[in-house]
Design a protein around this motif. Structure first.
Motif, PDB file in Angstrom:
ATOM      1  N   SER A  72       0.838  -1.197   0.000  1.00  0.00           N
ATOM      2  CA  SER A  72       0.000   0.000   0.000  1.00  0.00           C
ATOM      3  C   SER A  72       0.873   1.248   0.000  1.00  0.00           C
ATOM      4  O   SER A  72       2.040   1.213   0.414  1.00  0.00           O
ATOM      5  N   ILE A  73       0.291   2.352  -0.433  1.00  0.00           N
ATOM      6  CA  ILE A  73       0.995   3.630  -0.431  1.00  0.00           C
ATOM      7  C   ILE A  73       1.244   4.093   0.996  1.00  0.00           C
ATOM      8  O   ILE A  73       2.311   4.635   1.320  1.00  0.00           O
ATOM      9  N   THR A  74       0.285   3.851   1.870  1.00  0.00           N
ATOM     10  CA  THR A  74       0.428   4.276   3.266  1.00  0.00           C
ATOM     11  C   THR A  74       1.614   3.596   3.935  1.00  0.00           C
ATOM     12  O   THR A  74       2.460   4.246   4.574  1.00  0.00           O
ATOM     13  N   ARG A  75       1.704   2.265   3.791  1.00  0.00           N
ATOM     14  CA  ARG A  75       2.813   1.534   4.428  1.00  0.00           C
ATOM     15  C   ARG A  75       4.143   1.871   3.761  1.00  0.00           C
ATOM     16  O   ARG A  75       5.186   1.879   4.419  1.00  0.00           O
ATOM     17  N   ALA A  76       4.111   2.127   2.445  1.00  0.00           N
ATOM     18  CA  ALA A  76       5.335   2.528   1.756  1.00  0.00           C
ATOM     19  C   ALA A  76       5.838   3.858   2.304  1.00  0.00           C
ATOM     20  O   ALA A  76       7.045   4.041   2.509  1.00  0.00           O
TER      21      ALA A  76
ATOM     22  N   VAL B   6       3.273   4.427 -19.255  1.00  0.00           N
ATOM     23  CA  VAL B   6       2.427   3.242 -19.050  1.00  0.00           C
ATOM     24  C   VAL B   6       1.847   3.283 -17.660  1.00  0.00           C
ATOM     25  O   VAL B   6       2.400   3.916 -16.754  1.00  0.00           O
ATOM     26  N   GLN B   7       0.713   2.593 -17.474  1.00  0.00           N
ATOM     27  CA  GLN B   7       0.139   2.463 -16.150  1.00  0.00           C
ATOM     28  C   GLN B   7       0.772   1.259 -15.457  1.00  0.00           C
ATOM     29  O   GLN B   7       0.756   0.148 -15.980  1.00  0.00           O
ATOM     30  N   LEU B   8       1.339   1.488 -14.283  1.00  0.00           N
ATOM     31  CA  LEU B   8       2.014   0.417 -13.554  1.00  0.00           C
ATOM     32  C   LEU B   8       1.100  -0.272 -12.545  1.00  0.00           C
ATOM     33  O   LEU B   8       1.300  -1.443 -12.230  1.00  0.00           O
ATOM     34  N   ALA B   9       0.102   0.456 -12.028  1.00  0.00           N
ATOM     35  CA  ALA B   9      -0.751  -0.110 -10.986  1.00  0.00           C
ATOM     36  C   ALA B   9      -2.165   0.431 -11.120  1.00  0.00           C
ATOM     37  O   ALA B   9      -2.386   1.557 -11.586  1.00  0.00           O
ATOM     38  N   ARG B  10      -3.099  -0.421 -10.712  1.00  0.00           N
ATOM     39  CA  ARG B  10      -4.497   0.004 -10.633  1.00  0.00           C
ATOM     40  C   ARG B  10      -4.824   0.225  -9.164  1.00  0.00           C
ATOM     41  O   ARG B  10      -4.644  -0.661  -8.333  1.00  0.00           O
ATOM     42  N   ARG B  11      -5.329   1.413  -8.850  1.00  0.00           N
ATOM     43  CA  ARG B  11      -5.559   1.780  -7.466  1.00  0.00           C
ATOM     44  C   ARG B  11      -7.041   1.950  -7.191  1.00  0.00           C
ATOM     45  O   ARG B  11      -7.759   2.599  -7.959  1.00  0.00           O
ATOM     46  N   THR B  12      -7.501   1.341  -6.103  1.00  0.00           N
ATOM     47  CA  THR B  12      -8.852   1.558  -5.610  1.00  0.00           C
ATOM     48  C   THR B  12      -8.743   1.989  -4.155  1.00  0.00           C
ATOM     49  O   THR B  12      -7.638   2.098  -3.603  1.00  0.00           O
ATOM     50  N   THR B  13      -9.864   2.223  -3.522  1.00  0.00           N
ATOM     51  CA  THR B  13      -9.826   2.642  -2.113  1.00  0.00           C
ATOM     52  C   THR B  13      -9.343   1.530  -1.199  1.00  0.00           C
ATOM     53  O   THR B  13      -8.890   1.786  -0.089  1.00  0.00           O
ATOM     54  N   ARG B  14      -9.437   0.269  -1.666  1.00  0.00           N
ATOM     55  CA  ARG B  14      -9.107  -0.859  -0.795  1.00  0.00           C
ATOM     56  C   ARG B  14      -7.817  -1.588  -1.171  1.00  0.00           C
ATOM     57  O   ARG B  14      -7.192  -2.201  -0.321  1.00  0.00           O
ATOM     58  N   ARG B  15      -7.431  -1.543  -2.429  1.00  0.00           N
ATOM     59  CA  ARG B  15      -6.270  -2.339  -2.814  1.00  0.00           C
ATOM     60  C   ARG B  15      -5.556  -1.731  -4.008  1.00  0.00           C
ATOM     61  O   ARG B  15      -6.090  -0.852  -4.703  1.00  0.00           O
ATOM     62  N   LEU B  16      -4.358  -2.224  -4.194  1.00  0.00           N
ATOM     63  CA  LEU B  16      -3.521  -1.806  -5.316  1.00  0.00           C
ATOM     64  C   LEU B  16      -3.028  -3.062  -6.013  1.00  0.00           C
ATOM     65  O   LEU B  16      -2.464  -3.956  -5.364  1.00  0.00           O
ATOM     66  N   THR B  17      -3.260  -3.149  -7.313  1.00  0.00           N
ATOM     67  CA  THR B  17      -2.806  -4.305  -8.084  1.00  0.00           C
ATOM     68  C   THR B  17      -1.946  -3.841  -9.241  1.00  0.00           C
ATOM     69  O   THR B  17      -2.177  -2.759  -9.809  1.00  0.00           O
ATOM     70  N   LEU B  18      -0.977  -4.658  -9.600  1.00  0.00           N
ATOM     71  CA  LEU B  18      -0.076  -4.310 -10.687  1.00  0.00           C
ATOM     72  C   LEU B  18      -0.671  -4.680 -12.029  1.00  0.00           C
ATOM     73  O   LEU B  18      -1.346  -5.700 -12.181  1.00  0.00           O
TER      74      LEU B  18
END
Length: 313
Positions: A17-21, A45-57
């Motif tokens: 997560s961005i918070t823990r990073a 390019v898009q490296l990650a898809r971000r939602t309110t709950r998770r981040l996926t590559l």
């Protein structure tokens, strides 16, 4: 070493997560998020898809992460190789070992090592599986048993012998070892096995006053998936078990467990210190190997000299 933008991306992936990073990098959450955005803009390019709950590559993100991880590994290896030219071992070092060897062997070795070299920063990974030292960026592994063919470097640091153990509470009605009934009594005890062992456990011991062997066969009543679990069940008096001497040295010395039969011991099992460095190992790795050898020798002396080795005579 990675520049700030790729480093932020790698840390996001590794922490999840961005918070823990942001916490790991000790920078603001907004700065980490902005670094990821700028990196994607630079790469196009898009490296990650971000939602309110998770981040996926994305597939591109997975490929980019793999390449960045390789760069970090090479950077760490280069730093470790340069460290061999330094005066004293220092910097980060990752060690992996089976759970059962952490307390009696690895922890004392690391304590000795860090007291002698305060600038050393070891990380310990306890895992009963043999990890991939290169892929997992591990500098040193404590491995038990025969080693497979590989390009890794190995040095034997000691050996384990198995001890047939029981809690003192199980010995109330035990015949003396010199009594022919001892074997039958031993056979009648409940047995605790590792989950990897076969359905029926067989051991051989010398027959009393004879050069012949007696075969003992046990149908385990309990099983465990770690040495610690089996030892704990044994201490509770739930059965007997065959355990590595170094793992139960304190139990034997303090009388929490008793060695029932020295003669049941199979051939010793070798223990190796394994590292992935092709030529000269970094000074930190070389020092860690010597510390492990010294810790092994110390605990072996304590086992030989200590009480609790034998059951009813």
């Amino acid at each position: 070493m990675l520049s700030p933008l790729p480093l932020s991306f790698v840390t996001i992936v590794e922490t999840g997560s961005i918070t823990r990073a942001a916490e790991r990098l000790s920078i603001a959450k907004s700065a980490v998020s902005q670094n990821l955005k700028r990196l994607e803009e630079e790469l196009g390019v898009q490296l990650a898809r971000r939602t309110t709950r998770r981040l996926t590559l994305t597939p591109a993100g997975e490929r980019y992460y793999d390449r960045c991880r390789d760069i970090l590994a090479l950077s760490k290896q280069a730093a470790m190789e340069m460290e061999t030219f330094g005066a004293d071992p220092s910097g980060p070092m990752t060690i992996t070992a089976p759970h059962a060897l952490v307390a009696p062997l690895v922890a004392p070795a690391m304590a000795s090592l860090t007291r002698q070299y305060p600038d050393l920063r070891p990380t310990l990974i306890a895992d009963d599986k043999r990890l991939d030292l290169v892929a997992d960026q591990i500098d040193l592994s404590v491995s038990v048993g025969k080693l497979g063919d590989s390009t890794l470097r190995a040095r034997r640091i000691g050996e384990l012998r198995d001890v047939l153990c029981a809690a003192p509470s199980l010995l109330a009605n035990a015949p003396l070892r010199c009594n022919p009934a001892f074997t039958g009594w031993l056979q009648s005890l409940p047995y605790i096995a590792h989950k990897r062992e076969p359905v029926v456990i067989e051991h051989k011991i010398p027959a009393h006053a004879s050069s012949k062997e007696v075969r003992l066969s046990f149908d385990p009543v309990l099983r465990g998936n770690t040495i610690e679990a089996i030892a704990a069940l044994t201490r509770e008096g739930l059965g007997i078990s065959l355990l590595p001497d170094i793992s139960v040295s304190d139990d034997l010395a303090l009388g929490r467990l008793v060695c029932l039969c020295d003669e049941i011991l199979p051939d010793p099992t070798p223990v190796y210190a394994v590292h992935p460095y092709d030529t000269i190992a970094p000074k930190s790795v070389a020092a860690a190997i010597e510390a492990l050898r010294s810790a092994f020798a110390t605990v072996k002396r304590e086992i030989i000299d200590g009480p609790g080795r034998t059951g009813p005579e």
